[in-house]
Design a protein around this motif. Structure first.
Motif, PDB file in Angstrom:
ATOM      1  N   THR A1034       0.823  -1.218   0.000  1.00 19.31           N
ATOM      2  CA  THR A1034       0.000   0.000   0.000  1.00 19.31           C
ATOM      3  C   THR A1034       0.849   1.257   0.000  1.00 19.31           C
ATOM      4  O   THR A1034       0.302   2.355   0.024  1.00 19.31           O
ATOM      5  N   GLN A1035       2.220   1.105  -0.039  1.00 19.13           N
ATOM      6  CA  GLN A1035       3.090   2.265   0.036  1.00 19.13           C
ATOM      7  C   GLN A1035       3.335   2.831  -1.360  1.00 19.13           C
ATOM      8  O   GLN A1035       3.501   2.106  -2.346  1.00 19.13           O
ATOM      9  N   GLY A1036       3.428   4.166  -1.465  1.00 18.42           N
ATOM     10  CA  GLY A1036       3.610   4.823  -2.768  1.00 18.42           C
ATOM     11  C   GLY A1036       4.931   4.492  -3.428  1.00 18.42           C
ATOM     12  O   GLY A1036       4.997   4.270  -4.644  1.00 18.42           O
ATOM     13  N   TRP A1037       6.012   4.433  -2.612  1.00 17.50           N
ATOM     14  CA  TRP A1037       7.314   4.140  -3.206  1.00 17.50           C
ATOM     15  C   TRP A1037       7.344   2.753  -3.832  1.00 17.50           C
ATOM     16  O   TRP A1037       7.975   2.532  -4.868  1.00 17.50           O
ATOM     17  N   PHE A1038       6.626   1.803  -3.215  1.00 14.97           N
ATOM     18  CA  PHE A1038       6.619   0.446  -3.767  1.00 14.97           C
ATOM     19  C   PHE A1038       5.868   0.404  -5.095  1.00 14.97           C
ATOM     20  O   PHE A1038       6.271  -0.263  -6.054  1.00 14.97           O
ATOM     21  N   ILE A1039       4.764   1.139  -5.156  1.00 20.82           N
ATOM     22  CA  ILE A1039       3.989   1.172  -6.403  1.00 20.82           C
ATOM     23  C   ILE A1039       4.835   1.780  -7.528  1.00 20.82           C
ATOM     24  O   ILE A1039       4.862   1.297  -8.672  1.00 20.82           O
TER      25      ILE A1039
END
Length: 1166
Positions: A1034-1039
């Motif tokens: 759910t983290q932006g950096w992972f997306i």
């Protein structure tokens, strides 16, 4: 040496004492002239409530009726000149209205009751007004003490009147727990024998409860800080109270002695008490307060002496000796009593009292010192005795004896009444007395006369006077028969005589046989469902009526026509017994003069299987009764006879008689009466004007029979109603009316045709005529009434034969209107975080315009004192029912650190009145609520904690407290504590190893303290990988990273497509010998590595060998374009299985296997 005058006085005293008689305790009939006698007066030390009217009592009797005067502080008190003071009619009682300052009337009051024959005086009544002063204003510095040291927290309550009761509590209104170590002394101080770290607190508060005003006042709380000590040294006891090794105490006789010893020491000392030279009187001594207080009740002179308390622990002991001296206010040995003398008689008044110091005796006559009274040659004062000789008519007076010392005084009035009267009898004439044989018996014969008559008793008019043997004659005329026998029956005559005549009275004595139970109930053990009978055969005197009552476990049994308990004469029957019926049954036989009892125990057992099965196999419901006949008709009864049916192996226990009438509810059968199963002919009680027919139902343990065939009809004649309508009441449905309602009579209560009701009413407390109306309904409305006024209401029923008796008068009220006044001067006090005291001035009761219901306080939370915090402004209310002159209440369950607004109305049963003034107030800070959330994010070697501030901070947050410990099954490790400032809402904690689990407790803090705790526990490690994946996904950096990887894969596919279209080939000949790596690689910390193997591969045309060298290849992906089960993973890496396949012409010389891949899909589309 005695003087000659003293010897002469002693001789005269001796002669007169022989000739005179002691005053007899005989009441003078009130129709005879006599001096006043005080019969009621207020206490000597009289403390009154300043809020109430002051009542100073003084009642006296005498003939003529006495008149009353008062002295205040030794001076005449003119009651008529003070408009606030009134004296009750034919009484000396003063009533002082409470308006103004009641302290103005404090002082010493004495009442004088006078008539033509003397003056009696009351005690000196010291009137004081109760006081409950406030605590003095003081600033209490924190008390700092080392662990193990002793401590005394002083209370010093304000000096109220009477002194207040003290006790210690904390801010939660919970008492301070007391024990051997911590306790409150007699002076109210809180003593610590030794201080422990857990004693540290901020709210040790001493409270004073004032009895008269019913108020509790609280001292500012102490803050106790304890300095921790690693090793607390053990110490020998020392005394905190009293100080030193000895002390003394004075106590008055009759009061209670309180001795106290409180000691310091580590460990906490034990206290023991002894009395030097004697044992402690066990029946009078109580050891209290964990051994620290000795309470000795009703002290007497022999309780003087030395009392020793010993404080001891394992280190040592210490003693304190208390010398107790018992003093005594005066108390009576011989109290002077009224003296009635005839002319020329002699007598004496004796006033002897004892005390410590010895009391002095002072005589007064008619309220004045005897020395200043008119001389009386027939009276001689000799210390504590006054001698009267040859008294004459006209010398009646009231003498007072005052015995006093430094500890108090006694005052007694005794009149000397000079009367010349023949004997008279004061009791009822020709009295009949019934007594039981062999009992002690008293025959009373009250009499009066002057000179004092001689009384003698005679039996049946014969013989000499009865005195001696089994007879004893008392001075007041009572004759005792020590053991009455049948031969003592007869007529007894008492004869009183003096020189002026004689009078007699008769008493008839009957000696009766005692009541005896000749056949007592016996203990019974019976099976459930059966019938039990207890017999109680009674023998009593045939001339007396005896009644038998039954009790179960000492509680009266009730009998009714449908119950299982039946009483038949002296026999108790219990049908269909069950386990709840077990107990002790007592029969009591009672006559007008004696009673006797006997008891038996009932035990109920469960049925065994065989008996239950036999009964179920053979028993059945009874057959219906037959051949119903009516006989013996009368106006309101008829006899019903029937023939019982077959019982079907289960005895009939009851017969139920039902009736049906054809006028009001034809065809409906109703229960009339129930009768015992051994009856088949009963007399039925009926109602007038009913056309009856009857049927009978038999009942046994199995059930009810079918109803019998109906009997012939029987018509009773009409009569006037004999039942008064019930449920009469009056109430207003509007402000100017009153509805009068009642319950209709039952059909069987009509007693005749054309039933109607006559209802009457009038205003209460007026002599106006009754208004009335007649109606067939059950409601009547009176219009145009005043608002909420009381009415007297009554009702009766009428039919064509007459009317019923009138009902009792009930009070009804017309309708209510809105209250016209509002409470005033609404204010608040004692505001804390969650509650506040509310005060107001009440409304005049006449403005309520109805029945007072309550003062209703409306309140709402206007805002929080925390900026930006939204609050619910819903308006709430709380009712206070009070009629006090200075009402108050407590509003609770408030939110801390908030702005509130309140107003008040008065409410009756229907309406609320206008609003009072609106008051704003601010609650103090409180303990905060739980944090809004508390989350755990766990990695392999760290735990990341995050939280948010509470939804209800209840004050200014000053930080957070985090406590945590390891969890191993049900065992918890050592708890550790971390504190954070208010702006920190996350914490990263290293883990000792990946399998360690923790439990965390988080609480926010304000200046008041820590708030509600939010507790969470870290999950098992086996669940953490999924949880972390879920959190990371759910983290932006992972997306963003995944998007970049997808873009690279897409570029790689495009490059491959372009190369294929150019005919380029990839070398894969040696690839088939390489081991395949797993697609997903985990780092050592447990996280996933999402890079592709493509990142480490050479460009096309080469491959990595097992030894790491790069080899050129002529193979192309075109050779693998057909067949195969291989596929690309999400990151584009080739993971298919290689299979060997020969071309039919082997011109290419390649063995290949081709994966079905996205590239192939693109190629096929091309």
């Amino acid at each position: 040496m005695w003087t000659q005058e003293r010897w002469a006085a002693l001789a005269v005293l001796s002669i007169i004492m022989l000739l005179s008689k002691v005053a007899a305790p005989i009441e003078v009939p009130l129709d005879l002239k006599q001096p006043p006698t005080i019969v009621k007066q207020s206490l000597k030390d009289y403390i009154v409530d300043p809020r109430d009217n002051i009542i100073i009592e003084c009642e006296a009797k005498g003939t003529p009726v006495p008149t009353f005067q008062w002295r205040r502080n030794g001076k005449f008190f003119n009651v008529g000149k003070d408009p606030r003071v009134t004296m009750r009619s034919r009484s000396g009682t003063l009533e002082i209205r409470s308006s103004g300052k009641p302290e103005d009337y404090e002082g010493e009051y004495q009442c004088f009751a006078s008539n033509d024959f003397g003056t009696a005086i009351s005690n000196k009544i010291l009137l004081r007004v109760s006081k409950s002063p406030l605590w003095p204003k003081e600033v209490l510095e924190p008390v700092v003490v080392r662990e193990g040291e002793s401590l005394v927290l002083p209370c010093k309550p304000p000096p109220g009147l009477p002194p207040p009761e003290t006790f210690w509590m904390d801010s939660s209104i919970m008492p301070i727990i007391q024990d051997k170590r911590v306790s409150m002394g007699l002076n109210g101080d809180l003593f610590f024998s030794n201080v422990l770290a857990r004693d540290a607190n901020t709210d040790y508060s001493c409270n004073a409860r004032f009895e008269f005003t019913h108020t509790i006042q609280q001292k500012n709380p102490f803050t106790l800080k304890v300095l921790a000590t690693r090793n607390v040294p053990e110490t020998q006891p020392t005394f905190l109270s009293p100080k030193g090794l000895s002390s003394s105490k004075i106590v008055l006789r009759g009061e209670q002695l309180l001795l106290e010893c409180i000691a310091a020491g580590v460990p906490s000392p034990n206290i023991d008490w002894i009395k030097k030279g004697a044992d402690l009187p066990s029946k009078k001594v109580k050891i209290e307060n964990f051994g620290k207080t000795l309470r000795l009740l009703n002290v007497s002179e022999e309780d003087s002496g030395d009392y020793v308390c010993m404080a001891s622990n394992k280190i040592g002991s210490i003693r304190h000796s208390i010398e107790v001296q018992v003093k005594a206010a005066p108390y009576w040995l011989d109290k002077p009593t009224n003296l009635v003398l005839a002319p020329d008689e002699n007598g004496r008044l004796v006033c002897r009292a004892r005390g410590n110091p010895k009391p002095t005796i002072q005589w007064l006559v008619n309220g004045e010192p005897i020395e200043s009274s008119l001389p009386n040659p027939n009276r001689q004062v000799l210390g504590d005795t006054i001698l009267f000789h040859s008294v004459q008519i006209g010398s009646s007076a009231v003498h007072q004896c005052n015995a006093s010392n430094e500890h108090g005084y006694l005052l007694a009035n005794a009149f000397v009444n000079i009367l010349d009267m023949a004997p008279r009898m004061l009791g009822p004439k020709n009295q009949l007395i019934k007594v039981i044989e062999n009992n002690r018996t008293f025959l009373d014969c009250p009499f009066f006369g002057s000179p004092f008559p001689i009384l003698r008793w005679f039996k049946n008019g014969l013989g000499s006077g009865l005195d001696g043997g089994q007879y004893k004659l008392y001075h007041n005329g009572t004759l005792e028969i020590k053991q009455a026998r049948p031969e003592d029956q007869g007529t007894y005559t008492c004869v009183a005589s003096n020189i002026l005549g004689k009078m007699e009275n008769q008493v008839r004595l009957e000696v009766k046989e005692p009541t005896r139970i000749v056949r007592a109930p016996e203990h019974v053990t019976q099976a459930k469902g059966t019938t039990v009978r207890f017999d109680c055969r009674v023998k009593h005197d045939p001339s007396l009526l005896a009644t038998v009552t039954w009790l179960k476990d000492d509680k009266p049994l009730s009998f009714n026509w449908i119950g299982r308990f039946r009483k038949d004469g002296e026999t108790l029957s219990i049908y269909n017994v069950n386990p709840e019926d077990a107990g002790t049954y007592t029969c009591t036989a009672k006559t007008e003069i004696d009673e006797n009892s006997a008891s038996a125990r009932l035990t109920v057992t469960e049925d065994d299987i065989s008996s239950a099965s036999n009964r179920s196999a053979f028993a059945g419901r009874p057959d219906p009764p037959q051949d119903l006949e009516l006989s013996d008709p009368s106006a309101r009864s008829v006899r019903l006879t029937w023939v019982p049916g077959n019982e079907n192996n289960s005895p009939v226990t009851h017969f139920l008689v039902q009736f049906e009438e054809d006028r009001w509810e034809p065809g409906k059968w109703q229960n009339l009466s129930i009768f015992d199963g051994n009856l088949n002919s009963v007399n039925l009680q009926l109602s007038p004007f009913v056309n009856y027919q009857f049927r009978v139902i038999a009942i046994n343990a199995v059930g009810q029979s079918q109803p019998s065939l109906p009997s012939a009809r029987y018509q009773t004649s009409g009569a006037s109603p004999d039942v008064v309508p019930s449920g009469l009441k009056g109430w207003g449905s509007k402000k100017n009316n009153m509805e009068i309602t009642w319950q209709a009579l039952k059909n069987t209560e009509r007693n005749g045709p054309n039933l109607r009701y006559m209802v009457s009413w009038r205003r209460k407390d007026t002599e106006e005529e009754w208004n009335n109306t007649t109606t067939t309904r059950t409601k009547h409305i009176i219009h145009n009434t005043d608002t909420y006024v009381p009415y007297e209401i009554k009702i009766n029923a009428i039919n064509d034969f007459g009317h019923s008796p009138e009902s009792n008068i009930v009070i009804g009220y017309s309708g209510e209107d809105k209250p016209s006044a509002a409470p005033t001067e609404l204010r608040v006090s004692k505001i804390n975080s969650t509650k506040v005291n509310v005060h107001w001035v009440p409304v005049d009761p006449s403005t309520v315009n109805g029945e007072f219901k309550e003062y209703k306080l409306y309140y709402w939370r206007e805002a929080s004192l925390m900026k930006g915090l939204k609050v619910n402004k819903t308006k709430l209310h709380k009712g206070f029912f009070t009629t006090a002159e200075q009402p108050s209440g407590i509003l609770t369950e408030l939110f801390p650190y908030s702005k509130y607004k309140i107003y008040m109305v008065v409410a009756n049963r229907e309406y609320e009145g206008p609003q009072s003034n609106t008051v704003e107030f601010y609650t103090k800070e409180g303990e905060p609520g739980a944090p809004k959330y508390f989350r755990i994010q766990r990695h392999t070697d760290v735990v990341h904690l995050k939280w948010d501030k509470p939804l209800e901070p209840n004050g200014v947050l000053i930080g957070y407290t985090l406590q945590y410990h390891t969890v191993n099954g049900t065992q918890a490790g050592e708890r550790k504590v971390q504190s954070f400032p208010a702006n920190v809402t996350e914490y990263l904690m290293n883990l000792p190893n990946r399998f360690t689990r923790f439990k965390f407790y988080l609480a926010a803090r304000t200046q008041v303290g820590a708030g509600e705790v939010y507790a969470v526990e870290s999950p098992h490690f086996t669940n953490e990988a999924y949880k972390e994946q879920e959190d990371i996904a759910t983290q932006g950096w992972f997306i963003g990273l995944m998007c970049a990887v997808a873009l690279l894969v897409l570029i790689l596919l495009i490059v491959c497509f372009i190369k294929r279209s150019r005919g380029g080939k990839y070398a894969v000949r040696d690839k088939k010998d390489l081991p395949l790596d797993p697609v997903d690689h985990k780092d050592q910390d447990g996280s996933f590595d999402y890079h592709s193997d493509e990142d480490n591969k050479p460009l096309q045309g080469s491959q990595t060998s097992l030894d790491g060298n790069v080899k050129e290849s002529d193979d192309s992906l075109v050779d693998y374009g057909e067949g195969g089960d291989g596929q690309f993973n999400e990151d584009g890496s080739f993971i298919g299985q290689y299979t060997v396949k020969k071309d039919k012409e082997e011109t290419e010389g390649n063995e290949s296997s081709e994966a079905t891949s996205p590239v192939n899909a693109i190629y096929s589309l091309a």
